[in-house]
Design a protein around this motif. Structure first.
Motif, short mmCIF file in Angstrom:
data_model
loop_
_atom_site.label_atom_id
_atom_site.label_comp_id
_atom_site.label_asym_id
_atom_site.label_seq_id
_atom_site.Cartn_x
_atom_site.Cartn_y
_atom_site.Cartn_z
N ASN A 180 44.45 40.85 45.92
CA ASN A 180 44.43 40.68 44.46
C ASN A 180 43.55 41.70 43.76
O ASN A 180 43.28 41.58 42.58
CB ASN A 180 44.02 39.26 44.09
CG ASN A 180 42.56 38.99 44.32
OD1 ASN A 180 41.86 39.82 44.88
ND2 ASN A 180 42.10 37.84 43.90
N GLY A 181 43.07 42.68 44.48
CA GLY A 181 42.26 43.73 43.88
C GLY A 181 40.90 43.26 43.39
O GLY A 181 40.29 43.89 42.55
N GLY A 182 40.43 42.13 43.92
CA GLY A 182 39.13 41.61 43.50
C GLY A 182 39.14 40.96 42.13
O GLY A 182 38.10 40.68 41.56
N LYS A 183 40.32 40.71 41.60
CA LYS A 183 40.43 40.08 40.28
C LYS A 183 40.67 38.59 40.47
O LYS A 183 41.72 38.18 40.95
CB LYS A 183 41.57 40.71 39.49
CG LYS A 183 41.31 42.18 39.21
CD LYS A 183 42.46 42.80 38.50
CE LYS A 183 42.18 44.29 38.33
NZ LYS A 183 43.32 45.00 37.78
N TRP A 184 39.70 37.80 40.09
CA TRP A 184 39.77 36.36 40.31
C TRP A 184 40.13 35.60 39.06
O TRP A 184 40.31 34.39 39.10
CB TRP A 184 38.44 35.87 40.89
CG TRP A 184 38.15 36.57 42.18
CD1 TRP A 184 37.28 37.60 42.36
CD2 TRP A 184 38.78 36.35 43.43
NE1 TRP A 184 37.32 38.03 43.67
CE2 TRP A 184 38.24 37.27 44.34
CE3 TRP A 184 39.75 35.46 43.88
CZ2 TRP A 184 38.63 37.33 45.67
CZ3 TRP A 184 40.13 35.53 45.21
CH2 TRP A 184 39.58 36.45 46.09
#
Length: 59
Positions: free
Chosen positions: A12-16
């Motif tokens: 998720n590309g570090g997108k939480w």
């Protein structure tokens, strides 16, 4: 003691987004960063400085 580790951090590309973790009662301190959290904490904030968290309840 709670350990929080992302399962697939690169997927998720570090997108939480607004994903949160519900913590047990009390104030919890991330032992790696010194940040403190209560009750419900955004994963984005927990992992902002370091990719894992070791949470201990403050006394």
């Amino acid at each position: 003691i709670l350990t929080l580790v992302p399962r697939l951090p690169f997927r998720n590309g570090g997108k939480w987004g607004d994903t949160r973790v519900e913590l047990p009662d009390g104030r919890w301190r991330n032992q790696f960063t010194g940040q403190t959290f209560k009750r419900e904490a955004p994963l984005q904030d927990i992992w902002a400085r370091f990719p894992v968290a070791l949470m201990a309840r403050d006394q």
